[in-house]
Write a protein that holds these residues in place. Sequence first.
Motif, PDB file in Angstrom:
ATOM      1  N   ALA A   1      -9.855   3.831 -10.610  1.00 21.50           N
ATOM      2  CA  ALA A   1     -11.217   3.859 -11.135  1.00 21.50           C
ATOM      3  C   ALA A   1     -11.808   5.259 -11.047  1.00 21.50           C
ATOM      4  O   ALA A   1     -12.522   5.698 -11.960  1.00 21.50           O
ATOM      5  N   GLN A   2     -11.524   5.987  -9.973  1.00 19.76           N
ATOM      6  CA  GLN A   2     -12.123   7.311  -9.822  1.00 19.76           C
ATOM      7  C   GLN A   2     -11.585   8.295 -10.854  1.00 19.76           C
ATOM      8  O   GLN A   2     -12.296   9.209 -11.265  1.00 19.76           O
ATOM      9  N   VAL A   3     -10.347   8.111 -11.310  1.00 19.75           N
ATOM     10  CA  VAL A   3      -9.813   8.959 -12.377  1.00 19.75           C
ATOM     11  C   VAL A   3     -10.581   8.719 -13.666  1.00 19.75           C
ATOM     12  O   VAL A   3     -11.054   9.656 -14.325  1.00 19.75           O
ATOM     13  N   ALA A   4     -10.710   7.445 -14.049  1.00 17.41           N
ATOM     14  CA  ALA A   4     -11.403   7.098 -15.287  1.00 17.41           C
ATOM     15  C   ALA A   4     -12.859   7.540 -15.258  1.00 17.41           C
ATOM     16  O   ALA A   4     -13.382   8.075 -16.244  1.00 17.41           O
ATOM     17  N   GLU A   5     -13.525   7.331 -14.135  1.00 18.30           N
ATOM     18  CA  GLU A   5     -14.938   7.699 -14.038  1.00 18.30           C
ATOM     19  C   GLU A   5     -15.128   9.202 -14.201  1.00 18.30           C
ATOM     20  O   GLU A   5     -16.026   9.657 -14.923  1.00 18.30           O
TER      21      GLU A   5
ATOM     22  N   LEU B   1       0.832  -1.209   0.000  1.00 15.56           N
ATOM     23  CA  LEU B   1       0.000   0.000   0.000  1.00 15.56           C
ATOM     24  C   LEU B   1       0.866   1.257   0.000  1.00 15.56           C
ATOM     25  O   LEU B   1       0.734   2.149   0.838  1.00 15.56           O
ATOM     26  N   SER B   2       1.755   1.344  -0.984  1.00 14.13           N
ATOM     27  CA  SER B   2       2.723   2.448  -1.032  1.00 14.13           C
ATOM     28  C   SER B   2       2.073   3.811  -1.200  1.00 14.13           C
ATOM     29  O   SER B   2       2.698   4.837  -0.910  1.00 14.13           O
ATOM     30  N   SER B   3       0.811   3.865  -1.668  1.00 14.43           N
ATOM     31  CA  SER B   3       0.134   5.151  -1.847  1.00 14.43           C
ATOM     32  C   SER B   3      -0.422   5.709  -0.536  1.00 14.43           C
ATOM     33  O   SER B   3      -0.857   6.862  -0.496  1.00 14.43           O
ATOM     34  N   PHE B   4      -0.407   4.908   0.531  1.00 10.98           N
ATOM     35  CA  PHE B   4      -0.850   5.368   1.843  1.00 10.98           C
ATOM     36  C   PHE B   4       0.350   5.832   2.668  1.00 10.98           C
ATOM     37  O   PHE B   4       1.500   5.507   2.351  1.00 10.98           O
ATOM     38  N   ASP B   5       0.079   6.568   3.749  1.00  8.12           N
ATOM     39  CA  ASP B   5       1.184   7.036   4.580  1.00  8.12           C
ATOM     40  C   ASP B   5       1.697   5.913   5.483  1.00  8.12           C
ATOM     41  O   ASP B   5       1.135   4.820   5.547  1.00  8.12           O
ATOM     42  N   VAL B   6       2.793   6.199   6.202  1.00  4.79           N
ATOM     43  CA  VAL B   6       3.483   5.175   6.987  1.00  4.79           C
ATOM     44  C   VAL B   6       2.571   4.591   8.065  1.00  4.79           C
ATOM     45  O   VAL B   6       2.545   3.372   8.295  1.00  4.79           O
TER      46      VAL B   6
ATOM     47  N   GLY C   1      -9.705  10.558  -2.220  1.00  4.09           N
ATOM     48  CA  GLY C   1      -9.285   9.701  -1.123  1.00  4.09           C
ATOM     49  C   GLY C   1      -9.125   8.263  -1.556  1.00  4.09           C
ATOM     50  O   GLY C   1      -9.464   7.882  -2.681  1.00  4.09           O
ATOM     51  N   SER C   2      -8.613   7.446  -0.646  1.00  5.04           N
ATOM     52  CA  SER C   2      -8.365   6.030  -0.926  1.00  5.04           C
ATOM     53  C   SER C   2      -8.879   5.188   0.229  1.00  5.04           C
ATOM     54  O   SER C   2      -8.870   5.623   1.381  1.00  5.04           O
ATOM     55  N   MET C   3      -9.318   3.978  -0.104  1.00  9.47           N
ATOM     56  CA  MET C   3      -9.804   3.039   0.903  1.00  9.47           C
ATOM     57  C   MET C   3      -9.318   1.639   0.561  1.00  9.47           C
ATOM     58  O   MET C   3      -9.125   1.313  -0.609  1.00  9.47           O
ATOM     59  N   ALA C   4      -9.126   0.837   1.583  1.00  9.57           N
ATOM     60  CA  ALA C   4      -8.755  -0.563   1.379  1.00  9.57           C
ATOM     61  C   ALA C   4      -9.163  -1.362   2.605  1.00  9.57           C
ATOM     62  O   ALA C   4      -8.948  -0.925   3.741  1.00  9.57           O
ATOM     63  N   THR C   5      -9.752  -2.530   2.381  1.00 15.96           N
ATOM     64  CA  THR C   5     -10.091  -3.419   3.486  1.00 15.96           C
ATOM     65  C   THR C   5      -8.962  -4.421   3.692  1.00 15.96           C
ATOM     66  O   THR C   5      -8.321  -4.848   2.725  1.00 15.96           O
ATOM     67  N   VAL C   6      -8.718  -4.775   4.951  1.00 15.63           N
ATOM     68  CA  VAL C   6      -7.612  -5.690   5.267  1.00 15.63           C
ATOM     69  C   VAL C   6      -8.113  -6.931   5.994  1.00 15.63           C
ATOM     70  O   VAL C   6      -7.328  -7.666   6.590  1.00 15.63           O
ATOM     71  N   GLY C   7      -9.415  -7.187   5.958  1.00 17.42           N
ATOM     72  CA  GLY C   7      -9.975  -8.373   6.576  1.00 17.42           C
ATOM     73  C   GLY C   7     -10.344  -8.161   8.031  1.00 17.42           C
ATOM     74  O   GLY C   7      -9.994  -7.157   8.653  1.00 17.42           O
ATOM     75  N   SER C   8     -11.081  -9.123   8.578  1.00 24.37           N
ATOM     76  CA  SER C   8     -11.498  -9.106   9.988  1.00 24.37           C
ATOM     77  C   SER C   8     -12.280  -7.849  10.342  1.00 24.37           C
ATOM     78  O   SER C   8     -12.110  -7.293  11.436  1.00 24.37           O
TER      79      SER C   8
ATOM     80  N   ALA D   1     -10.492  -1.847   8.050  1.00 27.22           N
ATOM     81  CA  ALA D   1     -10.177  -1.190   6.778  1.00 27.22           C
ATOM     82  C   ALA D   1      -9.365   0.073   7.037  1.00 27.22           C
ATOM     83  O   ALA D   1      -9.223   0.530   8.181  1.00 27.22           O
ATOM     84  N   LEU D   2      -8.837   0.632   5.949  1.00 34.11           N
ATOM     85  CA  LEU D   2      -8.142   1.913   5.976  1.00 34.11           C
ATOM     86  C   LEU D   2      -8.939   2.901   5.152  1.00 34.11           C
ATOM     87  O   LEU D   2      -9.399   2.574   4.055  1.00 34.11           O
ATOM     88  N   VAL D   3      -9.107   4.102   5.658  1.00 33.65           N
ATOM     89  CA  VAL D   3      -9.770   5.171   4.911  1.00 33.65           C
ATOM     90  C   VAL D   3      -8.902   6.406   5.003  1.00 33.65           C
ATOM     91  O   VAL D   3      -8.566   6.875   6.093  1.00 33.65           O
ATOM     92  N   ASP D   4      -8.499   6.926   3.834  1.00 30.64           N
ATOM     93  CA  ASP D   4      -7.672   8.129   3.772  1.00 30.64           C
ATOM     94  C   ASP D   4      -8.354   9.110   2.827  1.00 30.64           C
ATOM     95  O   ASP D   4      -8.363   8.905   1.614  1.00 30.64           O
ATOM     96  N   LEU D   5      -8.937  10.177   3.392  1.00 28.02           N
ATOM     97  CA  LEU D   5      -9.690  11.142   2.588  1.00 28.02           C
ATOM     98  C   LEU D   5      -8.876  12.374   2.235  1.00 28.02           C
ATOM     99  O   LEU D   5      -9.425  13.387   1.813  1.00 28.02           O
ATOM    100  N   ARG D   6      -7.575  12.276   2.390  1.00 33.05           N
ATOM    101  CA  ARG D   6      -6.700  13.393   2.042  1.00 33.05           C
ATOM    102  C   ARG D   6      -6.325  13.333   0.564  1.00 33.05           C
ATOM    103  O   ARG D   6      -6.330  12.269  -0.049  1.00 33.05           O
ATOM    104  N   GLU D   7      -5.979  14.502   0.000  1.00 33.34           N
ATOM    105  CA  GLU D   7      -5.587  14.544  -1.401  1.00 33.34           C
ATOM    106  C   GLU D   7      -4.240  13.890  -1.635  1.00 33.34           C
ATOM    107  O   GLU D   7      -3.941  13.414  -2.725  1.00 33.34           O
ATOM    108  N   SER D   8      -3.386  13.856  -0.609  1.00 33.14           N
ATOM    109  CA  SER D   8      -2.088  13.211  -0.694  1.00 33.14           C
ATOM    110  C   SER D   8      -1.754  12.645   0.681  1.00 33.14           C
ATOM    111  O   SER D   8      -2.306  13.093   1.696  1.00 33.14           O
ATOM    112  N   PRO D   9      -0.854  11.663   0.748  1.00 33.54           N
ATOM    113  CA  PRO D   9      -0.516  11.073   2.046  1.00 33.54           C
ATOM    114  C   PRO D   9       0.025  12.071   3.066  1.00 33.54           C
ATOM    115  O   PRO D   9      -0.041  11.827   4.271  1.00 33.54           O
ATOM    116  N   HIS D  10       0.561  13.185   2.586  1.00 40.00           N
ATOM    117  CA  HIS D  10       1.157  14.167   3.494  1.00 40.00           C
ATOM    118  C   HIS D  10       0.285  15.415   3.650  1.00 40.00           C
ATOM    119  O   HIS D  10       0.691  16.374   4.289  1.00 40.00           O
ATOM    120  N   GLY D  11      -0.911  15.391   3.058  1.00 41.59           N
ATOM    121  CA  GLY D  11      -1.789  16.544   3.151  1.00 41.59           C
ATOM    122  C   GLY D  11      -2.617  16.520   4.421  1.00 41.59           C
ATOM    123  O   GLY D  11      -2.532  15.610   5.252  1.00 41.59           O
TER     124      GLY D  11
END
Length: 519
Positions: free
Chosen positions: A406-410, A297-302, A451-458, A461-471
Amino acid sequence: MKARRIFTALHAASRVFNGGSPLRIPNRILGQFIFPPTGARFNSAATERICVKDVERDSVSATTAIEIAAMPATKPDQKPRVVVLGTGWGACRLLKDIDTRIYDVVCISPRNHMVFTPLLASTCVGTLEFRSVAEPVRIIQPALAKDPDSYFFLARCTDIDTSNHEVHCESVYDGDTGTAGGEKFKIAYDKLVIATGAEATTFGIAGVHEHAIFLRDVKNAIDIRSKLMLNLMACEIPGTDIEERKRLLHCVVVGGGPTGVEFSGELSDFILRDVQRKFSHVKDHIAVTLIEANEILSSFDVRLRQYATNQLTKSGVRLKRGMVKHVLPKKLILSDGSEVPYGLLVWSTGVGPSKFVTNLPFEKSQGGRIGIDNSLRVPAHDDIYAVGDCAGYLEGTGKTPLPALAQVAERQGKYLATALNQLGESGHGRAGVAGSSTAPVSDPFVYKHLGSMATVGSYKALVDLRESPHGSGLSMTGFKSWLVWRSAYLTRVISWRARFYVAFNWGTTFLFGRDISRF
């Protein structure tokens, strides 16, 4: 094919009884084989018949007609025609928003549905059924089913003739690639939108195409689910030794992006909640390994990456850093020489340009994608646009490359539909009209990351609604993030029909567990 042989025999017989004059098959019959059932506009005036080829069979000279059909350029009394190549996020959003009172629409794709890719991983283990993530294009744009001059063709585009404003295509039968036995035809366009997407990247690693399964389409998800169920049942066969059981039940995922991480999370949930109860004889042998060359998940922050790492590890997913050097039928060889046996190998290492895009005679952007300007137009080629993963900004635009999301293409599809509607309303919708290629198409396209989201099971999930990982902005993890993830995707599913399917499948899975049938 039986019907085609009948028509071939009739054709040969007609030359005997009609003094060598070939049989003229009515186009309404021919259309059943060249195209899907279509409307009244496919008549003899709208179809070109190109050539015949003489063949000898049983000492009788016969002629087999090779019909290359064509939809000619639109006439002044017709609406201008928009041809859309593809049925992905960008193409389907454009199809949904294009004004069919202004344009006739022709969609060409080897797939007759859109796939809601964020939920595709859930179908691999039975959390969702396949129909829940697939939406037919004829439902997305009803004009394709009802309007006499709008069509969907199950085919692949093989070439684009920019000088004649035509696309050359080859039909697809029964999942065939279109290269063997497909009918050839061509379609004239006033506006052309290329939205053919991208292909999974293998980095030239030997054995990937032969032994790995990609996770890009419903067919891939079906293959993964079938292979997983087969391996689980094969391990219970008497005489299967322990080492072979461990290999068959070792699921290896290559690629630590959102797709690879979400699939690993779904797989770990399936093991913990379903395999433990329904495959008790082999439950101790199943394992999941996620291989990534760098950070997952390199597009997310540390902080979010570390949370995902901890959660996956806690769920039983083994994380291994390394680069795959070679793929063999039963094992991977990594760059450090170590070997990783597997029974199921899922490859999810990103995307790159397809062979079709690479061969197009257009200027390419960084990464080999079709170069576009600020208005998504292909420079130096009138009336051609490109959206989604197959397109990228040229260096002259001064814009940074857009991610393959997908959000870019849409949002590109939504923007371009609005722009084309404005062109049509101003009288610039037809090809060859003075100023049609230089007419302004509203403001330049501007992408704002939502923003970006990803589920990791159990249920995490991760939810990042920032425009960039450092924003600045909101980012969160845990169960509440999982609720946001599910709610967001349930509302983003393209139709109420699909929303009902998704909600119903989630409910039945929660109450009764995942479906373990193998078809």
